[in-house]
Design a protein around this motif. Structure first.
Motif, mmCIF file in Angstrom:
data_model
loop_
_atom_site.group_PDB
_atom_site.id
_atom_site.type_symbol
_atom_site.label_atom_id
_atom_site.label_comp_id
_atom_site.label_asym_id
_atom_site.label_seq_id
_atom_site.Cartn_x
_atom_site.Cartn_y
_atom_site.Cartn_z
ATOM 1 N N MET A 50 0.867 -1.389 0.166
ATOM 2 C CA MET A 50 -0.087 -0.350 0.105
ATOM 3 C C MET A 50 0.779 1.279 0.102
ATOM 4 O O MET A 50 0.452 2.275 0.650
ATOM 5 C CB MET A 50 -0.985 -0.080 1.107
ATOM 6 C CG MET A 50 -1.980 -1.011 1.224
ATOM 7 S SD MET A 50 -3.094 -1.170 2.600
ATOM 8 C CE MET A 50 -4.007 0.221 2.206
ATOM 9 N N CYS A 51 2.027 1.294 -0.885
ATOM 10 C CA CYS A 51 2.805 2.401 -0.648
ATOM 11 C C CYS A 51 2.445 3.271 -1.776
ATOM 12 O O CYS A 51 1.599 2.829 -2.723
ATOM 13 C CB CYS A 51 4.312 2.128 -0.987
ATOM 14 S SG CYS A 51 5.113 1.108 0.405
ATOM 15 N N HIS A 52 2.570 4.408 -1.768
ATOM 16 C CA HIS A 52 1.725 5.276 -2.842
ATOM 17 C C HIS A 52 2.643 5.698 -4.087
ATOM 18 O O HIS A 52 2.347 6.049 -4.888
ATOM 19 C CB HIS A 52 1.524 6.875 -2.112
ATOM 20 C CG HIS A 52 0.863 7.646 -3.014
ATOM 21 N ND1 HIS A 52 -0.798 7.641 -3.016
ATOM 22 C CD2 HIS A 52 0.986 8.599 -3.566
ATOM 23 C CE1 HIS A 52 -1.363 8.606 -3.853
ATOM 24 N NE2 HIS A 52 -0.240 9.201 -4.413
ATOM 25 N N ARG A 53 4.068 5.792 -3.826
ATOM 26 C CA ARG A 53 4.943 6.043 -4.835
ATOM 27 C C ARG A 53 6.242 5.506 -4.656
ATOM 28 O O ARG A 53 6.886 5.331 -3.538
ATOM 29 C CB ARG A 53 5.138 7.572 -5.093
ATOM 30 C CG ARG A 53 6.278 8.186 -5.862
ATOM 31 C CD ARG A 53 6.511 9.658 -5.974
ATOM 32 N NE ARG A 53 5.126 10.494 -6.301
ATOM 33 C CZ ARG A 53 4.979 11.896 -6.308
ATOM 34 N NH1 ARG A 53 6.140 12.600 -6.128
ATOM 35 N NH2 ARG A 53 3.893 12.213 -6.701
ATOM 36 N N ILE A 54 7.050 5.161 -5.745
ATOM 37 C CA ILE A 54 8.415 4.552 -5.953
ATOM 38 C C ILE A 54 9.349 5.798 -6.654
ATOM 39 O O ILE A 54 8.800 6.214 -7.701
ATOM 40 C CB ILE A 54 8.340 3.373 -6.684
ATOM 41 C CG1 ILE A 54 7.807 2.133 -5.836
ATOM 42 C CG2 ILE A 54 9.686 2.921 -6.956
ATOM 43 C CD1 ILE A 54 7.420 0.798 -6.634
ATOM 44 N N ILE A 55 10.314 5.914 -5.977
ATOM 45 C CA ILE A 55 11.107 6.635 -6.678
ATOM 46 C C ILE A 55 12.470 5.928 -7.234
ATOM 47 O O ILE A 55 13.165 5.007 -6.322
ATOM 48 C CB ILE A 55 11.893 7.738 -5.635
ATOM 49 C CG1 ILE A 55 10.838 8.795 -4.660
ATOM 50 C CG2 ILE A 55 12.940 8.615 -6.128
ATOM 51 C CD1 ILE A 55 11.313 9.503 -3.851
ATOM 52 N N PHE A 56 12.613 6.030 -8.412
ATOM 53 C CA PHE A 56 13.792 5.166 -8.908
ATOM 54 C C PHE A 56 15.047 5.553 -8.562
ATOM 55 O O PHE A 56 15.416 6.862 -8.519
ATOM 56 C CB PHE A 56 13.524 5.186 -10.526
ATOM 57 C CG PHE A 56 12.405 4.273 -11.104
ATOM 58 C CD1 PHE A 56 12.255 2.895 -10.869
ATOM 59 C CD2 PHE A 56 11.233 5.030 -11.860
ATOM 60 C CE1 PHE A 56 11.172 2.222 -11.419
ATOM 61 C CE2 PHE A 56 9.945 4.185 -12.304
ATOM 62 C CZ PHE A 56 10.095 2.832 -12.286
ATOM 63 N N PRO A 57 15.977 4.660 -8.500
ATOM 64 C CA PRO A 57 17.245 4.831 -8.242
ATOM 65 C C PRO A 57 17.840 5.534 -9.582
ATOM 66 O O PRO A 57 17.354 5.694 -10.437
ATOM 67 C CB PRO A 57 18.054 3.587 -8.221
ATOM 68 C CG PRO A 57 16.787 2.572 -7.756
ATOM 69 C CD PRO A 57 15.944 3.097 -8.612
ATOM 70 N N ARG A 58 18.972 6.494 -9.148
ATOM 71 C CA ARG A 58 19.545 7.493 -10.224
ATOM 72 C C ARG A 58 20.052 6.717 -11.413
ATOM 73 O O ARG A 58 20.330 7.137 -12.335
ATOM 74 C CB ARG A 58 20.699 8.038 -9.452
ATOM 75 C CG ARG A 58 20.408 8.903 -8.288
ATOM 76 C CD ARG A 58 21.526 9.193 -7.561
ATOM 77 N NE ARG A 58 20.998 9.600 -6.173
ATOM 78 C CZ ARG A 58 20.996 10.785 -5.601
ATOM 79 N NH1 ARG A 58 21.162 11.942 -6.438
ATOM 80 N NH2 ARG A 58 20.640 11.115 -4.610
ATOM 81 N N ASP A 59 20.692 5.464 -11.193
ATOM 82 C CA ASP A 59 21.451 4.751 -12.232
ATOM 83 C C ASP A 59 20.410 3.669 -13.217
ATOM 84 O O ASP A 59 20.968 2.842 -13.864
ATOM 85 C CB ASP A 59 22.411 3.758 -11.846
ATOM 86 C CG ASP A 59 22.130 3.091 -10.923
ATOM 87 O OD1 ASP A 59 20.957 3.077 -10.056
ATOM 88 O OD2 ASP A 59 22.830 2.044 -10.289
ATOM 89 N N MET A 60 19.227 4.013 -13.144
ATOM 90 C CA MET A 60 18.089 3.222 -14.078
ATOM 91 C C MET A 60 18.247 3.569 -15.448
ATOM 92 O O MET A 60 18.578 4.796 -15.805
ATOM 93 C CB MET A 60 16.938 3.740 -13.571
ATOM 94 C CG MET A 60 16.381 3.046 -12.181
ATOM 95 S SD MET A 60 16.335 1.238 -12.125
ATOM 96 C CE MET A 60 14.810 0.942 -13.085
ATOM 97 N N LEU A 61 18.046 2.628 -16.193
ATOM 98 C CA LEU A 61 17.906 2.614 -17.621
ATOM 99 C C LEU A 61 16.535 3.144 -18.162
ATOM 100 O O LEU A 61 15.556 2.797 -17.385
ATOM 101 C CB LEU A 61 18.264 1.473 -18.449
ATOM 102 C CG LEU A 61 19.684 0.864 -18.091
ATOM 103 C CD1 LEU A 61 19.824 -0.439 -18.912
ATOM 104 C CD2 LEU A 61 20.712 1.787 -18.611
#
Length: 323
Positions: free
Chosen positions: A157-168
């Motif tokens: 039930m998390c609202h948002r995900i912040i992607f890591p900086r090194d994502m493609l």
């Protein structure tokens, strides 16, 4: 390139950092609809400050944080009155259970004034945040790099995900398409790092620091009977390291990000406010251009590049995303 899905018909927000109450209105007026920041807490600093940074920038003190809960409440109020939203940052990689009481006191004040989103890395905080009817936002330090981890946090039930900086970019697009019904945030300007977020154990802003700071400010020497070529190569690699991610930038990826991301992140909790405002304005201009373009090629031809393009774009060493 897939067309923008129904989920992303809305315009992505720009989220920017704050450390001073007086900076909130200028940040909103520049174009940010979301604001994030942490607070200083004297009790926490006395007991855990030298071991755990509550928000990964706690050791910078007032140079990267609001002064405490009173300023936090004021920040929430100002944001609400001006059509923006404040996100509280508490993204230490791990917060020992015996100290959750400190977290609960802060969350109580945050919820009491109408705060909503709390940025965390430690998943044990999720039920605590939900108990205050707040919305967990999963930090880049939690390492959501595949659909399995994204599904896990959605189920919690998390609202948002912040992607890591090194994502493609292609991985970001795949995850956002495959795991819907949760918001996503991606880095756009500043604060890039040569290393992976979730593996970072350094204490920012302290004498302990980390490998990144150590290499930035260290000198080097070539030992043994090295040839001139080896010496030149060592010098080149050292200088290139110091140049890389000096000022991270993802503007070239704006067209694709605008089709799959809910919020675009300006980094720099300890940065100068003029620099933050300049980056917000530039991001807003390019977002507006991207939303009017029908192709990535069209956007690339029309985008507005940073004034410090020579520094940011040199050898693509500061690019968040390779296009």
């Amino acid at each position: 390139m897939k067309e923008k899905s129904e989920k992303y018909l809305k315009i992505p927000a720009i989220i920017a950092p704050v450390k001073r109450i007086d900076d909130i209105l200028p940040i909103i007026q520049a174009g940010a609809k979301e604001i994030y920041g942490g607070i200083m807490d004297s009790e926490w600093d006395e007991i855990l400050g030298q071991y755990v940074e509550m928000n990964r920038r706690s050791s910078y003190g007032k140079n990267a944080n609001l002064s405490g809960c009173d300023e936090l409440c004021e920040a929430v109020r100002i944001c609400k009155e001006n059509g923006a939203e404040f996100h509280l940052t508490m993204n230490a990689l791990q917060i020992p259970q015996k100290y959750h009481g400190y977290i609960k006191k802060i969350l109580h004040r945050f919820a009491e004034v109408g705060g909503k989103k709390v940025i965390i890395s430690d998943p044990t905080l999720i039920p605590i945040i939900l108990s205050f009817k707040l919305q967990p936002v999963i930090s880049s330090c939690a390492d959501v790099v595949n659909i399995t981890s994204a599904e896990f946090y959605r189920e919690q039930m998390c609202h948002r995900i912040i992607f890591p900086r090194d994502m493609l970019l292609k991985d970001i697009e795949y995850i956002t398409e495959t795991v819907p019904n949760i918001e996503y945030e991606a880095f756009l300007m500043n604060g890039a790092c040569r290393f992976h977020d979730g593996c970072c154990l350094c204490m920012h802003g302290t004498t302990k620091q980390g490998l990144c700071d150590t290499l930035d400010y260290s000198s080097y020497c070539v030992i043994n009977n090295s040839t001139k070529d080896i010496e030149e190569l060592a010098k080149y690699q050292h200088n290139k390291y110091k140049q890389s991610y000096f000022r991270g930038c993802g503007l070239c990826a704006m067209f694709r990000l605008s089709r799959c991301i809910d919020s675009l992140k300006i980094v720099g909790r300890n940065a100068d406010i003029d620099s933050i405002l300049s980056d917000i304005r530039l991001a807003k201009q390019n977002l507006e251009i991207a939303l009017k373009c029908s192709s990535e090629k069209e956007y690339m031809a029309k985008m507005i590049k940073p004034k410090d393009e020579e520094v940011r774009c040199r050898n693509h060493s500061n690019c968040y995303y390779k296009i």
